[in-house]
Design a protein around this motif. Structure first.
Motif, PDB file in Angstrom:
ATOM      1  N   GLY A   1      22.770  68.629  63.518  1.00 55.92           N
ATOM      2  CA  GLY A   1      22.231  69.474  64.471  1.00 55.92           C
ATOM      3  C   GLY A   1      23.212  69.732  65.822  1.00 55.92           C
TER       4      GLY A   1
ATOM      5  N   HIS B   1      19.446  73.672  65.196  1.00 53.89           N
ATOM      6  CA  HIS B   1      18.596  72.980  66.128  1.00 53.89           C
ATOM      7  C   HIS B   1      19.307  72.300  67.379  1.00 53.89           C
TER       8      HIS B   1
ATOM      9  N   ALA C   1      19.064  66.717  62.824  1.00 54.48           N
ATOM     10  CA  ALA C   1      18.172  67.836  62.750  1.00 54.48           C
ATOM     11  C   ALA C   1      19.015  68.815  62.129  1.00 54.48           C
TER      12      ALA C   1
END
Length: 353
Positions: free
Chosen positions: A157, A231, A227
């Motif tokens: 992420g 994201h 994530a």
């Protein structure tokens, strides 16, 4: 009834847990002389206005949030169900001068929500009044149990952390505005609250400055877990690496957040640490250099996308002129996220580049 907010039994569940707070709110401004220490009230007014019924303060207090000023009984009749301590004293204390007003609120039928370090239930008068009237005393600044020691492991992420040259200059507002802007561009983005006001706005988070120091970085890791690669977690910064009182929590949050992108927050015209005039704020270039250097411990690829400049008090024309001049002087995008516009769009694009 005293309530320490119910948290999950394990830290792995803490990050996704929401808070069940009585709403809407009467904002209590205490005996503040100006708005400098009304961060909680300002944050709720600006980012959760539908939850703010009115304001109430001690007799003779000068500060205002420009909301209707009414008594706790009038607020209850208008639909309010909790009084929120909206003034932050140095050290997070609940001042003795506030107690009569807080007792009045309990007697009027309002619960009390506090983000102070002091615990509401530790104050005998409040505990007795809450028990007598069947009201709740709710302490938001309570970290979940079972927080881990930081591992330093890289997580999937993308992460952005707002950092500052001082306290009380816009780190929370900048994070909220950037998360909103990312979502407006169709990106998956979450605001990650690390302070009591952000937690009240978002309904979740971890109060980083209430975490035992050994676990601050671990709490930050838990707050922004693995994530999807696309994201974004936009993490609310706390304190300042250049503040002699709060640099410790800032550094732990910086290391645990492992930000890919930093946005440095600064208040135009401020050259001294608020409350500590013997300490000068660093030049912007030096602030960026030191913060990036420290962040590289857990993310060697970290970069600073630009500066969020708090231009409160300036006209739109003066703010635009200052922002343009400082963009040239500092060599990075500069914008006031509360004014939006072209400069803010450039800062957003620099974050996403």
């Amino acid at each position: 009834m005293t309530v320490i907010l119910d948290h999950p039994s394990s830290a792995s569940e803490a990050e996704i847990a929401g808070l069940d707070l009585p709403k809407p709110y009467l904002l209590f401004l205490g005996d503040a002389a100006d708005t400098t220490f009304l961060k909680t009230g300002q944050g709720l007014r600006d980012w959760a206005p539908d939850l703010c019924v009115a304001e109430h303060k001690c007799a003779g207090a000068a500060a205002t949030l420009d909301l209707p000023a009414i008594t706790p009984r009038e607020a209850y009749a208008a639909g309010a169900r909790a009084l929120v301590l909206s003034a932050a004293s140095i050290g997070g204390a609940i001042r003795e001068s506030w107690i009569p007003d807080l007792v009045d609120a309990l007697e009027a039928g309002l619960d009390i929500i506090s983000g102070a370090h002091d615990r509401l239930g530790d104050i005998l008068q409040l505990r007795q009044a809450a028990e007598a009237h069947g009201r709740r005393l709710i302490d938001v600044r309570t970290p979940p149990p079972g927080l881990p020691i930081a591992s330093g492991r890289r997580r999937s992420g993308r992460r952005l952390l707002t950092v500052g040259t001082d306290c009380a200059l816009g780190k929370k507002y900048t994070a909220l505005a950037l998360a909103e802007a990312f979502r407006a561009r169709g990106l998956a983005a979450d605001f990650r609250a690390t302070g009591q006001t952000g937690i009240m706005i978002a309904g979740r988070g971890i109060p980083i400055d209430a975490v035992v120091s050994d676990f601050v970085a671990g709490a930050a890791e838990m707050l922004s877990p693995d994530a999807d690669p696309a994201h974004w977690d936009v993490i609310e910064g706390q304190g300042s690496l250049f503040h002699p009182s709060y640099a410790g929590v800032s550094l732990g949050l910086l290391h645990g957040s492992q930000p890919d992108v930093l946005v440095l927050c600064h208040a135009h015209g401020r050259d001294r640490i608020v409350g500590l005039p013997d300490f000068a704020l660093p030049p912007i270039g030096r602030a960026i250099e030191v913060t990036v250097q420290q962040a590289q411990l857990t993310n060697p690829g970290v970069r600073c996308a630009g500066v969020s400049l708090n231009t409160a008090g300036l006209s739109d024309e003066d703010a635009e002129r200052v922002i343009g001049a400082l963009t040239t002087e500092w060599g990075v995008p500069v914008a006031d996220p509360m004014r939006r516009g072209i400069a803010f769009d450039r800062l957003v694009e620099a974050c996403l580049a």
